[in-house]
Enzyme design. Structure first.
Site, PDB file in Angstrom:
ATOM      1  N   ALA A  78      40.645 184.278  74.875  1.00 35.95           N
ATOM      2  CA  ALA A  78      41.019 184.147  76.285  1.00 35.95           C
ATOM      3  C   ALA A  78      41.900 185.332  76.655  1.00 35.95           C
ATOM      4  O   ALA A  78      42.481 185.974  75.779  1.00 35.95           O
ATOM      5  CB  ALA A  78      41.789 182.846  76.475  1.00 35.95           C
ATOM      6  N   GLY A 117      39.019 181.949  72.041  1.00 30.46           N
ATOM      7  CA  GLY A 117      37.963 181.597  72.988  1.00 30.46           C
ATOM      8  C   GLY A 117      36.646 182.295  72.659  1.00 30.46           C
ATOM      9  O   GLY A 117      35.574 181.773  72.980  1.00 30.46           O
ATOM     10  N   GLU A 120      35.069 180.192  70.230  1.00 33.53           N
ATOM     11  CA  GLU A 120      34.672 178.945  70.903  1.00 33.53           C
ATOM     12  C   GLU A 120      33.371 179.140  71.689  1.00 33.53           C
ATOM     13  O   GLU A 120      32.523 178.248  71.725  1.00 33.53           O
ATOM     14  CB  GLU A 120      35.820 178.451  71.801  1.00 33.53           C
ATOM     15  CG  GLU A 120      36.996 177.959  70.951  1.00 33.53           C
ATOM     16  CD  GLU A 120      38.223 177.599  71.754  1.00 33.53           C
ATOM     17  OE1 GLU A 120      38.734 178.490  72.467  1.00 33.53           O
ATOM     18  OE2 GLU A 120      38.661 176.442  71.686  1.00 33.53           O
ATOM     19  N   GLU A 140      44.865 180.919  67.809  1.00 37.25           N
ATOM     20  CA  GLU A 140      45.723 180.393  68.877  1.00 37.25           C
ATOM     21  C   GLU A 140      47.089 179.937  68.364  1.00 37.25           C
ATOM     22  O   GLU A 140      48.096 180.070  69.042  1.00 37.25           O
ATOM     23  CB  GLU A 140      45.028 179.217  69.585  1.00 37.25           C
ATOM     24  CG  GLU A 140      43.897 179.618  70.519  1.00 37.25           C
ATOM     25  CD  GLU A 140      42.556 179.794  69.839  1.00 37.25           C
ATOM     26  OE1 GLU A 140      42.506 179.901  68.590  1.00 37.25           O
ATOM     27  OE2 GLU A 140      41.535 179.831  70.559  1.00 37.25           O
TER      28      GLU A 140
HETATM   29  N1  3HC Z   1      44.205 188.968  76.053  1.00 39.12           N
HETATM   30  C1  3HC Z   1      44.738 190.004  76.738  1.00 39.12           C
HETATM   31  N2  3HC Z   1      44.952 191.215  76.201  1.00 39.12           N
HETATM   32  C2  3HC Z   1      44.610 191.382  74.930  1.00 39.12           C
HETATM   33  C3  3HC Z   1      44.058 190.356  74.150  1.00 39.12           C
HETATM   34  C4  3HC Z   1      43.856 189.098  74.765  1.00 39.12           C
HETATM   35  N3  3HC Z   1      43.306 188.080  74.119  1.00 39.12           N
HETATM   36  N4  3HC Z   1      43.826 190.827  72.916  1.00 39.12           N
HETATM   37  C5  3HC Z   1      44.215 192.105  72.913  1.00 39.12           C
HETATM   38  N5  3HC Z   1      44.689 192.448  74.127  1.00 39.12           N
HETATM   39  C6  3HC Z   1      45.190 193.759  74.549  1.00 39.12           C
HETATM   40  C7  3HC Z   1      46.436 194.156  73.793  1.00 39.12           C
HETATM   41  O1  3HC Z   1      47.593 193.678  74.434  1.00 39.12           O
HETATM   42  C8  3HC Z   1      46.333 195.671  73.833  1.00 39.12           C
HETATM   43  O2  3HC Z   1      46.774 196.085  75.092  1.00 39.12           O
HETATM   44  P1  3HC Z   1      47.558 197.476  75.257  1.00 39.12           P
HETATM   45  O3  3HC Z   1      46.619 198.521  74.769  1.00 39.12           O
HETATM   46  O4  3HC Z   1      47.861 197.527  76.695  1.00 39.12           O
HETATM   47  O5  3HC Z   1      48.771 197.361  74.397  1.00 39.12           O
HETATM   48  C9  3HC Z   1      44.847 195.928  73.748  1.00 39.12           C
HETATM   49  O6  3HC Z   1      44.220 194.713  74.148  1.00 39.12           O
HETATM   50  C10 3HC Z   1      44.359 196.302  72.363  1.00 39.12           C
HETATM   51  O7  3HC Z   1      44.817 195.313  71.452  1.00 39.12           O
HETATM   52  P2  3HC Z   1      45.379 195.708  70.006  1.00 39.12           P
HETATM   53  O8  3HC Z   1      46.309 196.857  70.120  1.00 39.12           O
HETATM   54  O9  3HC Z   1      45.863 194.451  69.402  1.00 39.12           O
HETATM   55  O10 3HC Z   1      44.025 196.222  69.321  1.00 39.12           O
HETATM   56  P3  3HC Z   1      43.588 196.113  67.797  1.00 39.12           P
HETATM   57  O11 3HC Z   1      42.307 196.815  67.718  1.00 39.12           O
HETATM   58  O12 3HC Z   1      44.714 196.487  66.910  1.00 39.12           O
HETATM   59  O13 3HC Z   1      43.322 194.549  67.549  1.00 39.12           O
HETATM   60  C11 3HC Z   1      42.436 192.369  68.052  1.00 39.12           C
HETATM   61  C12 3HC Z   1      42.271 193.898  68.206  1.00 39.12           C
HETATM   62  C13 3HC Z   1      42.292 191.963  66.591  1.00 39.12           C
HETATM   63  C14 3HC Z   1      41.370 191.712  68.872  1.00 39.12           C
HETATM   64  C15 3HC Z   1      43.843 191.963  68.549  1.00 39.12           C
HETATM   65  O14 3HC Z   1      44.051 192.533  69.824  1.00 39.12           O
HETATM   66  C16 3HC Z   1      44.073 190.491  68.663  1.00 39.12           C
HETATM   67  O15 3HC Z   1      44.347 189.840  67.681  1.00 39.12           O
HETATM   68  N6  3HC Z   1      44.003 189.940  69.898  1.00 39.12           N
HETATM   69  C17 3HC Z   1      44.364 188.597  70.198  1.00 39.12           C
HETATM   70  C18 3HC Z   1      43.390 187.598  69.664  1.00 39.12           C
HETATM   71  C19 3HC Z   1      43.824 186.211  70.055  1.00 39.12           C
HETATM   72  O16 3HC Z   1      44.923 185.793  69.843  1.00 39.12           O
HETATM   73  N7  3HC Z   1      42.885 185.466  70.644  1.00 39.12           N
HETATM   74  C20 3HC Z   1      43.152 184.137  71.039  1.00 39.12           C
HETATM   75  C21 3HC Z   1      43.611 184.132  72.443  1.00 39.12           C
HETATM   76  S1  3HC Z   1      44.104 182.523  72.970  1.00 39.12           S
HETATM   77  C22 3HC Z   1      42.653 181.724  73.316  1.00 39.12           C
HETATM   78  O17 3HC Z   1      41.601 182.256  73.109  1.00 39.12           O
HETATM   79  C23 3HC Z   1      42.793 180.376  73.913  1.00 39.12           C
HETATM   80  C24 3HC Z   1      41.521 179.617  73.952  1.00 39.12           C
HETATM   81  O18 3HC Z   1      41.437 178.767  72.836  1.00 39.12           O
HETATM   82  C25 3HC Z   1      41.438 178.784  75.182  1.00 39.12           C
END
Ligand code: 3HC
Ligand code: NAI
Length: 702
Positions: A78, A117, A120, A140
């Site tokens: 998400a 997500g 999911e 998450e």
């Molecule tokens: N939402 C918004 N922005 C995000 C994001 C997300 N889910 N994931 C990454 N970004 C942004 C980062 O803030 C970063 O922004 P910036 O360049 O302005 O600083 C940019 O994307 C690049 O991210 P990384 O520097 O982390 O890039 P990497 O290549 O090192 O890593 C990744 C990539 C492994 C995908 C890592 O970004 C990551 O772990 N992201 C989060 C994954 C996550 O937690 N997903 C679950 C979200 S909650 C959810 O899905 C709820 C659902 O169940 C309803």
């Protein structure tokens, strides 16, 4: 067949950007997301997906649908920036339900990371194809949440409750091969043949009379239904890891529901738990940590594309506690290390400890025996200082003495090759003074690791007055390469972390003379969530660091403890008494020593609550953090949070000291400091920045 953009809803607020495109090849309908950098499932993506699925189902010529992503990754989850804002329909659960309800089979074609997500969405698809390098996970919990789009209900139905618990509660992703073995991925595709493999699968299944629907599967739940104790066992086995956190318990409860109640009731519960967590303080703090970690990589005045030096070989000076640990980081990352000592015995001891640490990690399954051997084979331990001559980066980790460090840097400058970067791991000393000993002050900086250096993730990169941009950028990049979270600090005594630690230590020392026991002081911090308190930490490190038996003069509690043989855990007693298994108990002898000092200094015995002790310890740290900001030593408040989270184990669910201050209110910190002003000592000054922020009702993390 041509590209047919699907406008994502009204696309309001997204300008003309089209993040979801569709195209048809034969009977296959391709839905492709292109939402850089990580294909986060923001509103435009969600509505685009829902519209595209409807369109595919309305097209008689379509028999199968493939969802895939352009760019570096499948949906990484998400869009975290949307949390806490009003939801714009369609929500992710609805999109997942729409996909799953499609009468035409939907295939997820996965590369990069399918996270949160993103997984999911994939679970709602009828089939999943992935390249071997892909990673799949539900992280998450690391944001203080649980999967909120059916993940807690569909994943157990696809891979079984026990395996799902492991993935959901740890938040750690699994590789595609493991996912294939567990049934999460139906087919592995060649690394460069994902789309072809997905199309092949589509051809195979498009005419089948039915397709697997994750939410309706029951087969994989059978094992957990026969083992009702599974969940309590899991809670007990993971008690230490999940202590203090709200989200893991919510994850467990939701997976338990997947086993015991129908899908619709399970998802309703999941939704309820998600809404509760997403609005709670813990998740806000943990989302702050996510963005803080990334913000720390952005450096004022340093363009993102600043050129960096190539580091083919690293030199380490000193094979002690820190030198050995620092070396391991580079060896593990495949970078050869030359490690120089002044005497053979110290070199042998350092090398042996490194091997032992590697072997211990191998025993826990973190490395194979071959990886340990390969890492150690990249090490060149030597007494020959000149051997550092061909290193691209040399990190000095000798004793904490300015005289010694000056001498070493002067010598290093003579032998290091032109362009080589010279770094010091000093805990407190002035990097500019050290740099001035060389003819290349622009190539000198601090690289301050935290103990144990092969484990702790923080790297404070100390930017000297003259450090060149490329040198700073290289240190940040190398930090990332060896798996650290690097934070830039300016030069001051103790930099960001130890300077704040010193402010806390001063109060801890004062508090025990005022009548609080060392155990009360430690408990005030461990009950808050810190891994240990100042006196436990002192016992662990050894009370005799810097103590000299020849010149000792019983002038401090610490000196007297050392004189009585109470030198910390290693002697079985320090502030605490230790049993053979290192269990600690309060010591009457220590209390008497402290009481003697207090009586001689005429300090009246106070009576403190745990809350007061905590305020005395933590508020001055926040005050010091504010000064660090004021002086420009840290670029932003969140950098200070990252330092404390990754260098000292500050509890992640409070977001770091500055975020915690924001949460409780900076004005509360200010009034606490004013209330304790007398006890804080004659030299204590409230930071003008803290005062202004408090009075304006603002936050450090704006
Ligand atoms: N939402 C918004 N922005 C995000 C994001 C997300 N889910 N994931 C990454 N970004 C942004 C980062 O803030 C970063 O922004 P910036 O360049 O302005 O600083 C940019 O994307 C690049 O991210 P990384 O520097 O982390 O890039 P990497 O290549 O090192 O890593 C990744 C990539 C492994 C995908 C890592 O970004 C990551 O772990 N992201 C989060 C994954 C996550 O937690 N997903 C679950 C979200 S909650 C959810 O899905 C709820 C659902 O169940 C309803
Ligand atoms: P240590 O005493 O364990 O190791 C220092 C090593 O340097 C010894 O093995 C010594 O023989 C060697 N040495 C001394 N002079 C030398 C010379 N001229 N040439 C080659 N080797 C020489 O000390 P530790 O704890 O590893 O600390 C090293 C540095 O790291 C210090 O500046 C310290 O402040 C800093 N530091 C220490 C941390 C800790 O928790 N121990 C944490 C972060 C930084």
């Amino acid at each position: 067949m041509g590209n047919c953009p699907v406008l994502a809803g009204s696309n309001e607020g997204y300008g003309a950007m089209t993040v979801i495109t569709t195209r048809k090849t034969g009977h296959i309908f391709w839905i492709t997301s292109n939402n850089p950098p990580v294909n986060a499932l923001g509103h435009a993506v969600r509505s685009g997906l829902a519209d595209a699925i409807a369109k595919a189902n309305g097209d008689k010529g379509v028999k199968a649908i493939i969802i895939n992503c352009d760019g570096r990754t499948f949906f990484a989850g998400a869009d975290i920036t949307e949390f806490g804002k009003p939801l714009q329909a369609p929500g992710l659960p609805e999109v997942c339900d729409t996909i799953e309800a499609s009468p035409k089979p939907v295939i997820a074609a996965i590369h990069g990371t399918a996270l949160g997500g993103g997984l999911e969405i994939a679970l709602a698809c009828h089939y999943r194809v992935a390249v071997p390098s892909a990673k799949l996970g539900l992280p998450e919990v690391k944001l203080g949440l649980l999967p909120g789009a059916g993940g807690t209900q569909r994943l157990p139905r696809v891979i079984g409750a026990e395996a799902a618990l492991g993935m959901i509660v740890s938040g750690n992703p699994v590789g595609a091969k493991q996912a294939h073995a567990s049934g999460l991925v139906d087919r592995l595709a060649p690394e460069d043949g994902l789309r072809d493999a997905a199309a092949d699968l589509a051809d195979e299944v498009m005419d089948a009379s039915s397709h697997p629907v994750s939410s309706q599967r029951e087969d994989m739940l059978a094992a957990a239904r026969e083992d009702p104790d599974l969940f309590n066992r899991f809670r007990q086995d993971n008690a230490r890891k999940i202590k203090g956190l709200d989200a893991p318990e919510a994850c467990i409860v939701a997976v338990e529901a997947a086993v015991n109640v129908p899908f619709e009731r399970g998802t309703a519960l999941e939704r309820e738990l998600f809404m509760e967590l997403v609005g709670g303080e813990q998740s806000k703090a943990m989302r702050h940590v996510f963005f803080a970690e990334r913000a720390a990589q952005k450096i004022d005045g340093l363009p993102k594309d600043t050129a960096t030096y190539t580091l083919a070989k690293v030199g380490i000076l000193g094979a002690g506690t820190m030198g050995g640990g620092i070396a391991m980081n580079f060896l593990t990352a495949g970078i050869p290390v030359t490690m120089v000592e002044r005497e053979q015995a110290a070199l042998d001891r350092g090398t042996a400890i490194m091997r032992k640490n590697y072997e211990r990690s191998a025993a826990k399954g973190k490395f194979t025996v071959e990886q340990v051997d390969a890492a150690m084979s990249r090490l060149n331990p030597t007494l020959d200082f000149e051997a550092l001559g061909d290193c691209d980066l040399v990190i000095e980790a000798v004793f904490e003495s300015m005289e010694l460090k000056k001498e070493i840097f002067h010598r290093l400058d003579q032998i290091a090759k032109p362009g080589a970067i010279l770094a010091s791991n000093t805990s407190y000393l002035d990097i500019d003074e050290i740099a001035a000993q060389t003819r290349r002050p622009d190539h000198v900086l601090g690289m301050h690791f935290f103990s144990p250096a092969n484990v702790m993730r923080l790297l404070e990169v100390v930017r000297g007055k003259q450090t060149a941009p490329a040198v700073l950028a290289t240190a940040m990049a190398v930090g990332k390469r060896i798996g650290k979270v690097a934070v830039v600090s300016g030069v001051c005594h103790g930099f960001i972390g130890n300077r704040m630690l010193a402010a806390r230590q001063e109060q801890a020392n004062a508090l025990i003379l005022e009548g609080a026991t060392p155990w009360q002081v430690d408990d005030a911090l461990t009950n808050f969530g810190m891994p240990m308190g100042p006196f436990q930490m002192a016992d662990l490190a050894g009370l005799d660091i810097g103590w000299n038996p020849d010149t000792t003069s019983s002038s401090s509690v610490r000196e007297v403890l050392c004189e009585r043989g109470r030198r910390g855990q290693k002697t079985g007693k320090g502030f605490y008494d230790y049993a053979a298994d290192r269990t600690r108990t309060p010591s009457k002898e220590t209390e008497d020593i402290i009481a003697g000092f207090a009586a001689r200094a005429g300090i009246p015995k106070g009576d403190y609550t745990e809350g007061e002790i905590r305020e005395r310890l933590i508020y001055p740290m926040i005050n010091e953090g504010a000064k660090i900001l004021e002086e420009g030593i840290a670029q932003r408040a969140s950098d200070i949070d990252v330092v404390w989270l990754y260098g000292y184990g500050w509890p992640v669910w409070t977001g770091g000291p500055m975020f915690w201050a924001d949460t409780i209110g900076v004005n509360r910190v200010l009034s606490g400091l004013e209330r304790h002003r007398k006890a804080l000592g004659p030299d204590f000054r409230i930071s003008p920045l803290l005062k202004t922020i408090a009075e304006d009702g603002r936050r450090f993390n704006a």
